[in-house]
Design a protein around this motif. Sequence first.
Motif, PDB file in Angstrom:
ATOM      1  N   ASN A  10       1.999  -8.203   4.649  1.00 45.80           N
ATOM      2  CA  ASN A  10       3.301  -6.984   4.595  1.00 45.80           C
ATOM      3  C   ASN A  10       3.419  -5.826   5.282  1.00 45.80           C
ATOM      4  OD1 ASN A  10       4.143  -8.673   2.509  1.00 45.80           O
ATOM      5  ND2 ASN A  10       3.108  -7.381   1.141  1.00 45.80           N
ATOM      6  N   GLY A  11       2.433  -5.405   5.894  1.00 50.23           N
ATOM      7  CA  GLY A  11       2.380  -4.185   6.788  1.00 50.23           C
ATOM      8  C   GLY A  11       2.963  -4.438   7.903  1.00 50.23           C
ATOM      9  N   GLN A  21       6.441   4.033   4.637  1.00 49.75           N
ATOM     10  CA  GLN A  21       7.140   3.537   5.906  1.00 49.75           C
ATOM     11  C   GLN A  21       8.651   2.718   5.408  1.00 49.75           C
ATOM     12  OE1 GLN A  21       3.814   0.920   7.537  1.00 49.75           O
ATOM     13  NE2 GLN A  21       4.162   1.501   9.169  1.00 49.75           N
ATOM     14  N   ARG A  76       0.615   3.913   1.917  1.00 44.43           N
ATOM     15  CA  ARG A  76       0.905   3.825   3.625  1.00 44.43           C
ATOM     16  C   ARG A  76       2.733   3.128   4.078  1.00 44.43           C
ATOM     17  NH1 ARG A  76       0.563   2.022   8.892  1.00 44.43           N
ATOM     18  NH2 ARG A  76       1.040   3.572  10.753  1.00 44.43           N
ATOM     19  N   GLN A  77       2.410   1.875   3.042  1.00 42.57           N
ATOM     20  CA  GLN A  77       3.364   1.214   3.539  1.00 42.57           C
ATOM     21  C   GLN A  77       5.061   0.993   3.349  1.00 42.57           C
ATOM     22  OE1 GLN A  77       1.895  -3.132   2.297  1.00 42.57           O
ATOM     23  NE2 GLN A  77       0.408  -2.520   4.273  1.00 42.57           N
ATOM     24  N   THR A 106       0.743  -1.045   0.097  1.00 41.81           N
ATOM     25  CA  THR A 106      -0.288  -0.574   0.446  1.00 41.81           C
ATOM     26  C   THR A 106       0.808   1.333  -0.059  1.00 41.81           C
ATOM     27  OG1 THR A 106      -0.362   0.571   2.497  1.00 41.81           O
ATOM     28  CG2 THR A 106      -1.848  -1.678   1.393  1.00 41.81           C
ATOM     29  N   HIS A 140      -3.221   0.755  -3.605  1.00 41.47           N
ATOM     30  CA  HIS A 140      -2.883  -0.383  -3.481  1.00 41.47           C
ATOM     31  C   HIS A 140      -1.370  -1.070  -4.919  1.00 41.47           C
ATOM     32  CE1 HIS A 140      -4.924  -1.573  -0.248  1.00 41.47           C
ATOM     33  NE2 HIS A 140      -4.827  -2.616   0.107  1.00 41.47           N
ATOM     34  N   THR A 182       6.417  -2.439   9.335  1.00 41.71           N
ATOM     35  CA  THR A 182       6.643  -1.586  10.437  1.00 41.71           C
ATOM     36  C   THR A 182       7.762  -2.032  11.024  1.00 41.71           C
ATOM     37  OG1 THR A 182       4.041  -1.690  10.955  1.00 41.71           O
ATOM     38  CG2 THR A 182       5.540  -1.635  13.014  1.00 41.71           C
TER      39      THR A 182
END
Length: 303
Positions: A121-122, A39, A35-36, A33, A76, A126
């Motif tokens: 994956n998230g 990160q 967001r990922q 995603t 995504h 992290t």
Amino acid sequence: SVVTPEHLAWLARRLTARDRWLARMLREHRVLTSRQIVQMAFTGVRSANRRLRELFQWRMIDRFQPFVTVGSAPMHYVLDIAGAHLLAHEDGLDPQELRYRHEVSIGIAHSLRLAHTVAVNGHFATLIAHARTTDHTRLTAWWSETRCRKHFGDLARPDAYARWRVHDTELEFFLEFDFGTENLRILASKLGDYEKLALTTAITAPLLIRFTSTAREATARRALTDALDQLDHPDLVPIATGTTASPVVPAWLPINGADTTRLQLIDLARNWPALAPADAPTASAQLAPPSPMPPASSPAPRG
């Protein structure tokens, strides 16, 4: 066509090390995603969106936005045809050897396992985000479910294999992400598969099982404890359970370990001192897994 020699040559002059790394991560892990991706490799949302839009326009990556009933889902991203061809040429392969098909790549948008893959994956996004801002901390290996299946065959099918290092301590582990939809008897039955894996390959790596709620975790721990008691070699299947990916909070609770309190991720290695990681499983020279950490030139995220 987007895979002409002219377009690929044009791309080669414009792609950064981070762009190429992202393409390899998408080839390995199928979908990430926005967001990922922020990160793992960017300083913020604006710079990430600008670059992702360019890579999308160049057909390095493709994108979709799943429907959700409340709010809106993040974008995504998957590998697109130009990205697949460029990676093949970089690796000295005929693009046909990759067996890349765009309809399969983008088809994960309709997969019943999309949410599960994104959640796994998230978990690792992290860890990578934390490692980027913390000295002497790295995610040194992260294999996808597909790679694990190819490497370990039918012995066991973890969602991932990984290595987490802090200073001179390293934890090798398999990850199972429990989404709460699987019968607990089926989950517990997998312990026999990991026992077979350890006996066959001499790989005795802890199995970390992440749950979506503490209530589900508590119920599952009873089933897992019973299943461990049925094994001939329970010491070959060290297990810890948790509900968060954060590497800096005491989140993991071992089963039949030396400690009965929740531990930080790296402290699990100290909980099982006899399980110092052996040499990492050897991947084939072709299509080796990418480094989970972005290129050193990639700036760390703010905050």
